[in-house]
Design a protein around this motif. Structure first.
Motif, PDB file in Angstrom:
ATOM      1  N   GLY A 125     -26.740   5.879  12.762  1.00  0.00           N
ATOM      2  CA  GLY A 125     -26.077   6.000  14.058  1.00  0.00           C
ATOM      3  C   GLY A 125     -26.832   6.917  15.000  1.00  0.00           C
ATOM      4  N   ALA A 126     -27.380   8.007  14.459  1.00  0.00           N
ATOM      5  CA  ALA A 126     -28.161   8.925  15.284  1.00  0.00           C
ATOM      6  C   ALA A 126     -29.402   8.245  15.829  1.00  0.00           C
ATOM      7  N   LEU A 127     -30.084   7.486  14.984  1.00  0.00           N
ATOM      8  CA  LEU A 127     -31.311   6.810  15.407  1.00  0.00           C
ATOM      9  C   LEU A 127     -31.031   5.669  16.381  1.00  0.00           C
ATOM     10  N   LEU A 128     -29.855   5.030  16.256  1.00  0.00           N
ATOM     11  CA  LEU A 128     -29.490   3.946  17.162  1.00  0.00           C
ATOM     12  C   LEU A 128     -28.903   4.458  18.472  1.00  0.00           C
ATOM     13  N   GLY A 129     -28.458   5.700  18.474  1.00  0.00           N
ATOM     14  CA  GLY A 129     -27.774   6.260  19.632  1.00  0.00           C
ATOM     15  C   GLY A 129     -28.704   6.616  20.781  1.00  0.00           C
ATOM     16  N   PRO A 130     -28.130   7.147  21.877  1.00  0.00           N
ATOM     17  CA  PRO A 130     -28.911   7.448  23.085  1.00  0.00           C
ATOM     18  C   PRO A 130     -30.008   8.479  22.887  1.00  0.00           C
ATOM     19  N   ASP A 133     -34.063   6.519  18.561  1.00  0.00           N
ATOM     20  CA  ASP A 133     -35.253   5.703  18.790  1.00  0.00           C
ATOM     21  C   ASP A 133     -34.845   4.378  19.427  1.00  0.00           C
ATOM     22  N   PRO A 134     -35.168   4.162  20.710  1.00  0.00           N
ATOM     23  CA  PRO A 134     -34.762   2.909  21.378  1.00  0.00           C
ATOM     24  C   PRO A 134     -35.409   1.666  20.789  1.00  0.00           C
ATOM     25  N   ALA A 135     -36.459   1.850  19.981  1.00  0.00           N
ATOM     26  CA  ALA A 135     -37.140   0.686  19.389  1.00  0.00           C
ATOM     27  C   ALA A 135     -36.477   0.218  18.099  1.00  0.00           C
ATOM     28  N   LEU A 136     -35.541   1.000  17.547  1.00  0.00           N
ATOM     29  CA  LEU A 136     -34.970   0.642  16.247  1.00  0.00           C
ATOM     30  C   LEU A 136     -34.094  -0.606  16.327  1.00  0.00           C
ATOM     31  N   ALA A 137     -33.188  -0.676  17.289  1.00  0.00           N
ATOM     32  CA  ALA A 137     -32.310  -1.848  17.401  1.00  0.00           C
ATOM     33  C   ALA A 137     -33.105  -3.141  17.578  1.00  0.00           C
ATOM     34  N   GLY A 178     -25.033  -6.194  19.063  1.00  0.00           N
ATOM     35  CA  GLY A 178     -24.165  -5.504  20.013  1.00  0.00           C
ATOM     36  C   GLY A 178     -22.867  -5.051  19.372  1.00  0.00           C
ATOM     37  N   ILE A 179     -22.322  -5.886  18.489  1.00  0.00           N
ATOM     38  CA  ILE A 179     -21.095  -5.518  17.775  1.00  0.00           C
ATOM     39  C   ILE A 179     -21.354  -4.320  16.865  1.00  0.00           C
ATOM     40  N   VAL A 180     -22.481  -4.345  16.165  1.00  0.00           N
ATOM     41  CA  VAL A 180     -22.829  -3.240  15.274  1.00  0.00           C
ATOM     42  C   VAL A 180     -22.972  -1.943  16.067  1.00  0.00           C
ATOM     43  N   CYS A 181     -23.681  -2.002  17.192  1.00  0.00           N
ATOM     44  CA  CYS A 181     -23.872  -0.799  18.018  1.00  0.00           C
ATOM     45  C   CYS A 181     -22.534  -0.287  18.539  1.00  0.00           C
ATOM     46  N   ARG A 182     -21.651  -1.208  18.941  1.00  0.00           N
ATOM     47  CA  ARG A 182     -20.328  -0.804  19.416  1.00  0.00           C
ATOM     48  C   ARG A 182     -19.537  -0.146  18.297  1.00  0.00           C
ATOM     49  N   TRP A 183     -19.680  -0.643  17.081  1.00  0.00           N
ATOM     50  CA  TRP A 183     -19.010  -0.058  15.917  1.00  0.00           C
ATOM     51  C   TRP A 183     -19.454   1.389  15.726  1.00  0.00           C
ATOM     52  N   PHE A 184     -20.762   1.628  15.853  1.00  0.00           N
ATOM     53  CA  PHE A 184     -21.254   2.998  15.747  1.00  0.00           C
ATOM     54  C   PHE A 184     -20.742   3.863  16.891  1.00  0.00           C
ATOM     55  N   THR A 194     -13.261  -5.141   7.422  1.00  0.00           N
ATOM     56  CA  THR A 194     -12.699  -5.599   8.699  1.00  0.00           C
ATOM     57  C   THR A 194     -13.807  -6.063   9.636  1.00  0.00           C
ATOM     58  N   MET A 195     -14.869  -5.274   9.736  1.00  0.00           N
ATOM     59  CA  MET A 195     -15.966  -5.624  10.631  1.00  0.00           C
ATOM     60  C   MET A 195     -16.656  -6.908  10.172  1.00  0.00           C
TER      61      MET A 195
END
Length: 247
Positions: A125-130, A133-137, A178-184, A194-195
């Motif tokens: 979540g930290a790496l995917l967050g603002p 690392d923007p290249a990870l997703a 996008g769903i995964v990122c929203r989950w984080f 559930t997810m």
């Protein structure tokens, strides 16, 4: 001192001793802590990372050249785990998928993938967050595209492969990511089970379904018609073709 964080990423091909494995876990936990507290990945230094981890800089340099190398190796381990789980998820067929949907069950392999993401949620979540690392997703999306592309083509009408399928696959992968990122973003509140059910069904939602007014579209016929119209378009109406004709 870095907080405890679960990281199932394997230590790599070389067998690490217990102390070395512990040091790397502490460094990954420190990374997730620092980013989680608002520090941008680009500003994290070896000094700040090792101080948070309670380790010496010498310990850090035993394993990594610098922060970019540390992040790169950490992400490679994460991506390897994700790739293996996506491959398992992609192995299912449509008949099995339909049976699971009828039984209100998620796609086979989905819970395992999402469970891995949640158990390692602090770091990923930290790496995917603002601040990460923007290249990870995009890299995760590339893995998904590569892994499921050939499998998704099985049984598809030949006329809708090519361009139409490429855009369709891009749409599906981007939507699921996008769903995964929203989950984080929402703190991983829902369980992986559930997810997994949400992500299994959402790809089959048609325009109007949520309003009780579904629109039925013959997608293969529509896709082939679009491609046919594009191929039959006169050169005078196609700027690129016109340029070629005019030399």
């Amino acid at each position: 001192m870095a907080s405890s964080v679960t990281t199932e990423v394997s230590p790599g091909p070389a067998k690490l001793d217990r102390r070395s494995a512990r040091s790397q876990r502490l460094l990954r936990a420190a990374l997730s802590d620092l980013i989680g507290e608002g520090e941008d990945l680009s500003r994290i230094t070896v000094a700040s990372l090792t101080e948070r981890a309670g380790l010496t800089r010498r310990t850090f340099y035993t394993h990594y050249k610098d922060i970019p190398d540390f992040v790169a190796q950490t992400e490679e381990l994460i991506l390897a785990e994700i790739r293996a789980r996506i491959a398992s998820l992609a192995a299912t067929d449509l008949a099995g998928l339909y049976r699971n949907i009828e039984a209100l069950e998620p796609a086979p392999g989905a819970v395992e993938l999402l469970g891995y993401l949640k158990r390692n949620g602090a770091l990923i979540g930290a790496l995917l967050g603002p601040g990460g690392d923007p290249a990870l997703a995009p890299r995760i999306q590339d893995i998904a595209r590569e892994t499921v592309s050939s499998r998704m083509k099985t049984g598809i009408f030949p006329g809708v492969l090519d361009t139409f399928f490429d855009y369709y696959l891009s749409y599906v992968v981007a939507a699921e990511m996008g769903i995964v990122c929203r989950w984080f973003e929402t703190g991983l509140a829902e369980s992986p089970e559930t997810m997994a059910r949400i992500m299994t069904v959402v790809a089959f939602v048609r325009p109007g379904d949520l309003y009780g007014k579904p629109i039925d579209i013959n997608v293969p016929a529509y896709g082939m018609k679009l491609l046919g119209l594009n191929m039959a378009r006169p050169a005078s109406e196609n700027p690129e073709a016109k340029e070629v004709v005019n030399g």
